[in-house]
Design a protein around this motif. Structure first.
Motif, short mmCIF file in Angstrom:
data_model
loop_
_atom_site.label_atom_id
_atom_site.label_comp_id
_atom_site.label_asym_id
_atom_site.label_seq_id
_atom_site.Cartn_x
_atom_site.Cartn_y
_atom_site.Cartn_z
N ASP A 144 -16.25 -0.87 2.41
CA ASP A 144 -15.64 -2.05 2.77
C ASP A 144 -14.18 -2.24 3.15
N LYS A 145 -13.36 -1.12 3.16
CA LYS A 145 -12.21 -1.24 3.60
C LYS A 145 -11.85 -0.72 5.04
N MET A 162 -7.65 4.09 8.44
CA MET A 162 -8.92 3.36 7.96
C MET A 162 -9.41 2.67 9.45
N ASP A 215 -15.05 3.59 -0.09
CA ASP A 215 -14.07 2.61 0.70
C ASP A 215 -14.94 1.92 1.81
N ASP A 223 0.92 -1.20 -0.07
CA ASP A 223 -0.18 -0.11 -0.17
C ASP A 223 0.85 1.28 0.06
#
Length: 378
Positions: free
Chosen positions: A195-196, A177, A193, A155
């Motif tokens: 689902d992150k 996050m 985002d 990342d």
């Protein structure tokens, strides 16, 4: 001249949120935020120019550097080095961090942690890689246990070079996050985002003797690894997450080490003033590494993390993160300025303390810039 690291206060420029804000609106928001912070920072700058010879000298040297193309080339090379994540560069950064850690310990003693009965001293290193400060903490306190967060290499993070240690627990994740840790459990399904976002990583009762907050958003990571809806607010989200998680989980009487930029910047001055309300604050700048840059470290000790002002600060930073992550430009701008004093309050009530804190930082930068070829040759 520009800095290798993205300055969090400069990154308070707005961004098109996930709510279909147009590019023109986003640009207006960035311009408004920049003008506001510039106006306030200039007021502090003028105050310091009037009262502090060391700062006048630094300002003169900076202006000489800005006029010299060699200065731009120097800092451009520094940015390229910082953006390079190959093994050779990581080893260099790891060595530099260890050297800075040792110098910081010699100057402040912040890595010397209390031992109470049978309890292990505990450390939270929020953005660990490549691991130099965790290494320093374990060298000074072999019995300590370190909990570390680090952005995965895939990342955009650096590789961890610190050897595995039985007293170190490392979680590879993006701390921006950590929605649940930041008090947000109801994620809008429409968010890009959705689902992150991550579940809670630190329990409310999990406290640490020392918290290290030196994460920064690298330009290459911003340009290459981040989606457009996160790009312009990412430094704000990172700063807010580090400060909120760090202060919320530091043990009463514990310490924090926080990377900052430009003592004279508005948001920096406000942060130093805020910590001064519930902690002992000193500033540290290494005399060799990064001496030409505006970066320095706030070393806050004897932090009264349950003090009402500390609790309010955590709430404010969580609100900042939430607005930067989910909010409109208007909500984001409001969160940026929430709780800020007016400029007269800063100058009259905190100005002398800001001068006292900043003198050693400006002295070190003056000495380094005066020796720089791109200044000497002007």
């Amino acid at each position: 001249m520009e800095e290798t690291r993205l300055e969090a206060d400069a990154a308070s420029q707005g961004d098109a949120s996930a709510n279909n804000i147009t590019q023109d609106d986003a640009q207006k928001s960035r311009d408004s935020s920049t003008q506001w912070n510039t106006h306030l920072s200039l007021a502090i700058t003028q105050y310091l120019l009037d009262k502090v010879p060391e700062f006048r000298r630094l300002t003169d040297l900076r202006q000489k550097g800005w006029k010299n193309r060699e200065g731009d080339e120097f800092f451009h090379r520094q940015r390229e080095i910082a953006n390079n994540r190959d093994a050779k560069t990581a080893k260099i950064f790891y060595k530099v961090m260890k050297q800075i850690g040792r110098e910081m310990q010699q100057s402040t003693g912040v890595f010397t942690l209390p031992v109470t009965g049978s309890e292990q001293p505990t450390v939270l290193d929020i953005c660990m890689a490549p691991g130099g400060y965790t290494k320093t903490a374990l060298d000074v306190n072999p019995q300590a246990h370190v909990t570390a967060f680090s952005l995965p290499f895939s990342d955009g993070g650096y590789r961890v070079l610190l050897q595995k240690h039985p007293n170190r627990t490392t979680k590879f994740l993006d701390i921006t996050m950590l929605a649940a840790d930041m008090g947000v459990t109801d994620i809008p399904a429409s968010h890009p985002d959705s689902d992150k976002f991550l579940p809670r990583q630190l329990s409310p009762a999990q406290l640490f003797d020392l918290v290290i907050c030196d994460g920064n958003v690298r330009r290459q990571a911003v340009a290459a690894a981040l989606p457009a809806h996160r790009e312009k607010r990412e430094a704000s989200r990172l700063t807010a997450a580090q400060l909120a998680l760090g202060l919320e989980h530091v043990r009463p009487g514990g310490a924090m080490v926080v990377l900052l930029h430009k003592v004279e910047a508005w948001q920096t001055a406000c942060l130093l003033r805020r910590f001064g309300g519930f902690a002992q604050v000193r500033l540290f700048k290494p005399a060799v590494h990064h001496a030409k840059r505006s970066s320095f470290y706030m070393v806050a000790t004897d932090i009264q993390s349950r003090h009402p002002e500390a609790v309010l600060a955590v709430e404010s930073w969580k609100g900042w993160w939430k607005a930067a992550t989910f909010g409109s430009d208007e909500e984001y701008q409001e969160a940026l300025r929430a709780g800020d004093p007016d400029v007269e309050e800063i100058l009259e009530g905190f100005g002398p303390e800001l001068v006292r804190l900043g003198k050693s930082i400006w002295d070190i930068q003056v000495t380094a810039l005066a020796k720089a070829p791109f200044v000497r040759n002007c």
